[in-house]
Motif scaffolding. Structure first.
Motif, PDB file in Angstrom:
ATOM      1  N   GLY A 461       0.783  -1.223   0.000  1.00 48.21           N
ATOM      2  CA  GLY A 461       0.000   0.000   0.000  1.00 48.21           C
ATOM      3  C   GLY A 461       0.814   1.272   0.000  1.00 48.21           C
ATOM      4  N   GLN A 462       2.116   1.182  -0.269  1.00 46.55           N
ATOM      5  CA  GLN A 462       2.940   2.383  -0.271  1.00 46.55           C
ATOM      6  C   GLN A 462       4.169   2.141  -1.139  1.00 46.55           C
ATOM      7  N   VAL A 463       4.799   3.246  -1.538  1.00 47.64           N
ATOM      8  CA  VAL A 463       6.004   3.188  -2.363  1.00 47.64           C
ATOM      9  C   VAL A 463       7.063   4.044  -1.691  1.00 47.64           C
ATOM     10  N   ALA A 464       8.177   3.422  -1.316  1.00 48.04           N
ATOM     11  CA  ALA A 464       9.295   4.166  -0.749  1.00 48.04           C
ATOM     12  C   ALA A 464      10.082   4.801  -1.894  1.00 48.04           C
ATOM     13  N   LEU A 465      10.252   6.108  -1.838  1.00 49.66           N
ATOM     14  CA  LEU A 465      10.876   6.850  -2.937  1.00 49.66           C
ATOM     15  C   LEU A 465      12.382   7.015  -2.771  1.00 49.66           C
ATOM     16  N   GLY A 466      12.949   6.531  -1.675  1.00 52.96           N
ATOM     17  CA  GLY A 466      14.382   6.721  -1.432  1.00 52.96           C
ATOM     18  C   GLY A 466      15.238   5.661  -2.072  1.00 52.96           C
ATOM     19  N   LEU A 467      15.115   5.474  -3.393  1.00 50.43           N
ATOM     20  CA  LEU A 467      15.897   4.444  -4.074  1.00 50.43           C
ATOM     21  C   LEU A 467      17.396   4.698  -3.982  1.00 50.43           C
ATOM     22  N   TRP A 468      17.776   5.955  -3.841  1.00 52.55           N
ATOM     23  CA  TRP A 468      19.199   6.289  -3.808  1.00 52.55           C
ATOM     24  C   TRP A 468      19.922   5.593  -2.658  1.00 52.55           C
ATOM     25  N   GLY A 526      13.118  13.444   7.453  1.00 54.22           N
ATOM     26  CA  GLY A 526      12.253  13.449   6.281  1.00 54.22           C
ATOM     27  C   GLY A 526      12.958  13.163   4.976  1.00 54.22           C
ATOM     28  N   TRP A 527      14.093  12.448   5.024  1.00 51.20           N
ATOM     29  CA  TRP A 527      14.839  12.145   3.809  1.00 51.20           C
ATOM     30  C   TRP A 527      14.270  10.940   3.048  1.00 51.20           C
ATOM     31  N   PHE A 528      13.350  10.235   3.655  1.00 53.15           N
ATOM     32  CA  PHE A 528      12.802   9.040   3.019  1.00 53.15           C
ATOM     33  C   PHE A 528      11.304   9.221   2.778  1.00 53.15           C
ATOM     34  N   PRO A 529      10.939   9.975   1.767  1.00 52.28           N
ATOM     35  CA  PRO A 529       9.504  10.165   1.511  1.00 52.28           C
ATOM     36  C   PRO A 529       8.840   8.866   1.093  1.00 52.28           C
ATOM     37  N   VAL A 530       7.615   8.687   1.532  1.00 51.20           N
ATOM     38  CA  VAL A 530       6.834   7.491   1.219  1.00 51.20           C
ATOM     39  C   VAL A 530       5.530   7.936   0.578  1.00 51.20           C
ATOM     40  N   LEU A 531       5.245   7.383  -0.567  1.00 47.74           N
ATOM     41  CA  LEU A 531       4.035   7.721  -1.315  1.00 47.74           C
ATOM     42  C   LEU A 531       2.974   6.656  -1.069  1.00 47.74           C
ATOM     43  N   THR A 532       1.751   7.107  -0.817  1.00 47.93           N
ATOM     44  CA  THR A 532       0.612   6.191  -0.682  1.00 47.93           C
ATOM     45  C   THR A 532      -0.278   6.369  -1.911  1.00 47.93           C
ATOM     46  N   PRO A 533      -0.097   5.549  -2.936  1.00 47.98           N
ATOM     47  CA  PRO A 533      -0.904   5.680  -4.151  1.00 47.98           C
ATOM     48  C   PRO A 533      -2.181   4.863  -4.061  1.00 47.98           C
ATOM     49  N   MET A 534      -2.920   4.866  -5.129  1.00 45.32           N
ATOM     50  CA  MET A 534      -4.094   4.003  -5.225  1.00 45.32           C
ATOM     51  C   MET A 534      -3.633   2.551  -5.321  1.00 45.32           C
ATOM     52  N   ARG A 535      -4.232   1.674  -4.518  1.00 42.31           N
ATOM     53  CA  ARG A 535      -3.940   0.248  -4.624  1.00 42.31           C
ATOM     54  C   ARG A 535      -4.660  -0.313  -5.838  1.00 42.31           C
ATOM     55  N   PRO A 536      -3.922  -0.931  -6.755  1.00 43.31           N
ATOM     56  CA  PRO A 536      -4.570  -1.399  -7.989  1.00 43.31           C
ATOM     57  C   PRO A 536      -5.475  -2.593  -7.745  1.00 43.31           C
ATOM     58  N   LEU A 537      -6.473  -2.722  -8.603  1.00 42.80           N
ATOM     59  CA  LEU A 537      -7.291  -3.933  -8.639  1.00 42.80           C
ATOM     60  C   LEU A 537      -6.588  -4.968  -9.511  1.00 42.80           C
ATOM     61  N   TRP A 538      -7.046  -6.200  -9.446  1.00 42.62           N
ATOM     62  CA  TRP A 538      -6.330  -7.255 -10.173  1.00 42.62           C
ATOM     63  C   TRP A 538      -6.266  -6.997 -11.675  1.00 42.62           C
ATOM     64  N   PRO A 539      -7.301  -6.428 -12.342  1.00 48.02           N
ATOM     65  CA  PRO A 539      -7.138  -6.171 -13.783  1.00 48.02           C
ATOM     66  C   PRO A 539      -5.991  -5.204 -14.077  1.00 48.02           C
ATOM     67  N   GLN A 540      -5.767  -4.257 -13.180  1.00 44.85           N
ATOM     68  CA  GLN A 540      -4.691  -3.299 -13.419  1.00 44.85           C
ATOM     69  C   GLN A 540      -3.319  -3.933 -13.219  1.00 44.85           C
ATOM     70  N   ILE A 541      -3.198  -4.835 -12.246  1.00 43.42           N
ATOM     71  CA  ILE A 541      -1.920  -5.542 -12.054  1.00 43.42           C
ATOM     72  C   ILE A 541      -1.621  -6.418 -13.275  1.00 43.42           C
ATOM     73  N   LEU A 542      -2.601  -7.223 -13.661  1.00 44.59           N
ATOM     74  CA  LEU A 542      -2.414  -8.084 -14.825  1.00 44.59           C
ATOM     75  C   LEU A 542      -2.201  -7.261 -16.090  1.00 44.59           C
ATOM     76  N   GLY A 543      -2.967  -6.179 -16.237  1.00 43.64           N
ATOM     77  CA  GLY A 543      -2.843  -5.336 -17.423  1.00 43.64           C
ATOM     78  C   GLY A 543      -1.488  -4.663 -17.531  1.00 43.64           C
ATOM     79  N   THR A 544      -0.909  -4.262 -16.408  1.00 38.07           N
ATOM     80  CA  THR A 544       0.401  -3.599 -16.446  1.00 38.07           C
ATOM     81  C   THR A 544       1.470  -4.535 -16.984  1.00 38.07           C
ATOM     82  N   TYR A 545       1.552  -5.740 -16.426  1.00 35.22           N
ATOM     83  CA  TYR A 545       2.567  -6.691 -16.885  1.00 35.22           C
ATOM     84  C   TYR A 545       2.280  -7.156 -18.315  1.00 35.22           C
ATOM     85  N   ALA A 546       1.003  -7.337 -18.645  1.00 33.85           N
ATOM     86  CA  ALA A 546       0.658  -7.753 -20.006  1.00 33.85           C
ATOM     87  C   ALA A 546       1.029  -6.677 -21.013  1.00 33.85           C
TER      88      ALA A 546
END
Length: 854
Positions: A461-468, A526-546
């Motif tokens: 349910g979240q994306v950590a943006l501190g990839l660096w 606050g160096w590690f921002p965390v984004l809370t985006p919309m949680r995808p439904l299964w069609p969106q997960i399958l559709g993204t990889y497809a």
């Protein structure tokens, strides 16, 4: 072919081989065990890819056969749960449980998961019996550590496995069912008088335990631990605990605050034993191959360096596999590493991708249900992302001309000072290597993160943006922390050199302590921002990889069938959005009573997409955040995490604790409460969140009316002044949801007899088709007069599964039953959703758990 087009084709990953389509079909069949419709769509998509790759009809028939075999194999190996739990469990009786330790897992915060086989129970009244499957014993702050094969006797309550049953949430029941676990229990410290017996561990087990104690430092001996958490965790900092987690996968002594900070820093993957750690161990073999070649270059004439590295990596990988206890995730990582090594020896053009498919085939053939293991899913998708996107990103990086390289090229021939020129060259080469290595780590991390994005958002349910942070953290682990930890663990158990091993471990722990303090400090800043985006439904997960796979095939083959895959993927991506738009445009009102355990949380949705969250539940333990685990994921499921209004009915922990996380991570326009504030540190935290997020705060009083959408409103019926009541419960906000004057639901919080008496003496309209029972259906909130005035069709109770308070009380249910009003509670039905689609029709009742409502 034009040179530019040839170059573009080289950037495109090669297509799949026929046998790899069969593996995809086999995996899709296993997926059909739980998700039949998505599995069938996946099969159609695989057929389109087969056609685009010009595979013959017999190949597609073979893929369909693999699909059916996968489905049948998954059905055959799925453990069958018992018909119903025994009555003594439903009555919450305490039993003496005996069993044999099958395996043990560690969790942060001082928790051991002990899996018991051949478990038996005995009650005080003499009743005895067997407990089917594996019994999960959660031992908080253990005083010793069981090992496989030991006999255990412990006194505890055993209950059926059951989590928070919400639509789109984590399926706890199936998660444990596929592992053969149907029941579980909890003890704390010395409570339950746990006794361990049986044969002593073997020589290898004792050796591994000695290394574990050397790595962890054994500062707090297990036998000396108390039931007080503050006495049970380490007092010497985080270095040793972090070292044990990284080297051994032992997270028992890992502080939960540090664990959360590491996750926010996008480094959580490093704290679970996986292919990353096994790869670091195997790298020591490749380093040894380089050293041998440097000493004796002619060795490479007999065995190329890469193949020699594979051979020398095997002992290091096997040693690490044994040291880590051969956990399922580590075994699967070893299979992947072995498959990759075999492909290297066979001189395959793309060893990483081919090795991945071979490993997945072997893993699923042996354990098909591991497809539903989140660890395997994340590992496979990450490696696939690295193998497909990594080369593209690396080619882009390799084209970058570093400033140092340009300077050397322009000054080497003009330099008159040979020594200075040589030093300058070495420095520039070193700096360039460091920069390119850092960019390479970032490229790999970016490829894996992009591939994992849909799954990560769904599960966490979240994306950590501190990839660096990976560019700093992973080299520290790979170049020193893990190799030094393994060497120190081994040396510390050898006579004569144990001092060297202890010194190496102490140095390693000091480095990791500095890293831990840095992560905590940067997180606070606050160096590690965390984004809370919309949680995808299964069609969106399958559709993204497809969509990604289809576009890659289109770029390589230009086949029309690949465009069919693109259209199918785009349709899957658009479908949930279109459905949501139609839903928001409908004249419908819904009320969802979330399953938050023993607490209460209500989500109201009005036409136009307007949403209100009333209370957030809250666990009794501060170590579990129900807002993060349940409430926020529900708010963000298939929608942007936005709320028009958040209401706190009264400041009790089972109502306010689950609001902290959604207030911190979701977009909230207003916050309302009854005028009594939360006390203590959590009250200060709540006030700080509202201030920092700029959320306006309102105090509601009886007589107010707040419109949510045209014709839809919340009426405040109680209290006039909450300070007149000694108990927080009686000052709860009592809200009535109306639609064009029609009473839909009465939500009275935790109001009890004194508050109800005042409410009933008022002239407020109380009629509503749904009554959310006051105080979770407790006996002290029993009110026949309220039921008479409200005239509900249904009554709902927010109650935990087999809760110790006995909510809803049988007398409350009996009183309502005599009036013909059925009572549905979240403990039995899970999440309860009621939808009004017409101004005159009764609501449809939709429970999360099937078979609970006729």
């Amino acid at each position: 072919m034009h040179r530019t087009e040839q170059h573009q084709r080289r950037l495109i990953p090669p297509g799949l081989l026929p046998w790899q389509y069969g593996i995809l079909g086999f995996a899709a069949g296993i997926l059909g065990l739980r998700f039949p419709f998505p599995a069938c769509l996946s099969l159609i998509f695989i057929f389109l890819l087969c056609r685009a790759s010009s595979l013959k009809m017999r190949a597609r028939v073979a893929v369909a056969a693999c699909f059916l075999v996968g489905l049948g194999w998954a059905v055959a190996v799925l453990p069958v749960p018992p018909d119903s739990p025994p009555q003594w469990m439903l009555d919450r009786k305490t039993a003496v449980v005996q069993g044999r330790v099958d395996h043990v897992e560690t969790r942060p915060g001082g928790v051991l998961r002990v899996f018991l086989g051949e478990a038996r129970y005995s009650l005080v009244d003499g009743q005895q019996g067997e407990i089917p499957g594996l019994l999960l014993w959660n031992w908080h702050f253990p005083r010793t550590r069981p090992h496989a094969g030991q006999e255990v006797q412990v006194r505890m309550r055993v209950r059926p496995v059951r989590g928070y049953a919400n639509d789109g949430g984590w399926d706890t029941v199936f998660h444990w069912q596929r592992q053969g676990v149907f029941y579980r229990g909890w003890t704390h410290g010395a409570k339950g008088a746990p006794e361990l017996s049986g044969p002593p561990p073997g020589m290898l087990e004792r050796w591994r335990e000695a290394m574990r104690l050397a790595v962890s430092g054994d500062v707090v001996a297990y036998e000396a631990r108390t039931t007080n958490p503050s006495d049970s965790l380490r007092t010497d900092g985080h270095g040793r605990a972090l070292l044990a987690a990284l080297v051994l996968g032992d997270r028992l002594l890992l502080d939960e605050n540090l664990y959360a900070a590491v996750q926010d820093a996008a480094l959580g993957h490093s704290l679970a034993l996986s292919g990353l750690h096994l790869g670091f161990a195997a790298t020591m073999g490749f380093a040894l191959a380089w050293l041998l070649g440097w000493i004796r270059p002619a060795l490479y004439l007999r065995c190329p360096r890469l193949k020699l590295g594979v051979l020398l990596a095997i002992p290091f990988a096997l040693f690490y596999l044994w040291l880590g206890g051969a956990s399922p995730s580590l075994v699967r990582a070893a299979v992947m590493l072995f498959s990759w090594g075999v492909m290297l020896w066979l001189d395959r053009e793309r060893p990483l991708l081919d090795g991945l498919f071979a490993a997945v085939a072997l893993i699923l053939l042996v354990s098909p249900l591991s497809l539903f293991d989140i660890r395997l899913q994340l590992s496979v998708v990450a490696v696939a992302g690295i193998s497909i996107l990594g080369p593209i990103l690396w080619r882009m990086i390799s084209k970058v001309r570093l400033p140092g390289e340009q300077r050397i090229a322009g000054t080497e021939s003009d330099s008159k000072d040979a020594i200075r020129m040589r030093l300058s060259k070495w420095v520039s080469v070193l700096v360039g290597s460091v920069i390119r290595s850092t960019l390479g780590v970032l490229a790999v991390s970016t490829a894996a993160t992009l591939a994992l994005l849909p799954l990560s958002v769904w599960y966490f349910g979240q994306v950590a943006l501190g990839l660096w942070t990976n560019a700093v953290w992973l080299p520290v682990l790979g170049l020193f922390a893990i190799p030094a930890g393994l060497a120190g663990a081994l040396l510390s158990t050898l006579p004569g050199v144990s001092w060297l091993g202890q010194g190496l471990l102490a140095l390693d722990a000091a480095l990791l302590e500095a890293c831990a303090q840095g992560v905590l400090a940067l997180g606070e800043a606050g160096w590690f921002p965390v984004l809370t985006p919309m949680r995808p439904l299964w069609p969106q997960i399958l559709g993204t990889y497809a969509l990604v796979l289809s576009l890659l095939v289109v770029l390589r083959t230009r086949h029309r069938a690949a465009w069919g895959g693109v259209l199918l993927a785009v349709g899957l991506l658009i479908w949930p959005w279109a459905q949501r738009e139609f839903t928001d445009a409908d004249e419908a009102v819904s009320l969802t009573l979330l399953d938050v355990g023993q607490g209460q949380s209500v989500l109201v949705e009005a036409p136009g997409g307007h949403r209100v969250l009333i209370d957030g539940g809250g666990a009794w333990s501060k170590s579990f955040d129900v807002g993060k685990a349940v409430v926020t994921p529900q708010v963000a499921w298939g929608r942007l995490p936005q709320l028009d209004l958040v209401v706190l009915t009264h400041p009790d922990q089972d109502h306010y604790r689950g609001l902290l996380h959604p207030l911190r991570r979701c977009t909230v326009k207003r916050f309302a409460h009854n005028g009594r504030w939360v006390s203590g540190e959590e009250g200060a935290e709540l006030r700080e969140i509202l201030r920092d997020r700029g959320i306006p705060v309102e105090v509601w009083r009886a007589g107010m009316r707040h419109e949510l959408a045209p014709g839809v409103a919340l009426e405040v019926l109680h209290p006039d002044d909450p300070e007149r009541y000694a108990d927080n419960n009686d000052g709860s906000l009592v809200l009535r949801l109306t639609w064009n004057g029609r009473g839909l639901a009465l939500i009275p919080g935790d109001v009890e007899a004194p508050g109800l008496d005042e409410l009933l003496t008022s002239d407020a309209g109380l009629t509503a088709e749904v009554l959310v029972l006051p105080h979770h259906g407790a006996a002290d909130a029993l009110s026949p007069e309220l039921y008479k005035r409200c005239k509900p069709r249904f009554a709902l109770a927010a109650a935990g599964f087999l809760n110790h308070l006995g909510f809803p009380h049988p007398e409350v249910c009996a009183t309502l039953a005599r009036r013909g009003v059925p009572v549905f509670d979240t403990g039995k039905c899970g999440q309860l959703r009621l939808v009004w689609t017409d101004a005159h029709l009764p609501p449809a009742v939709l429970p999360c758990l099937p078979g609970q409502i006729e």
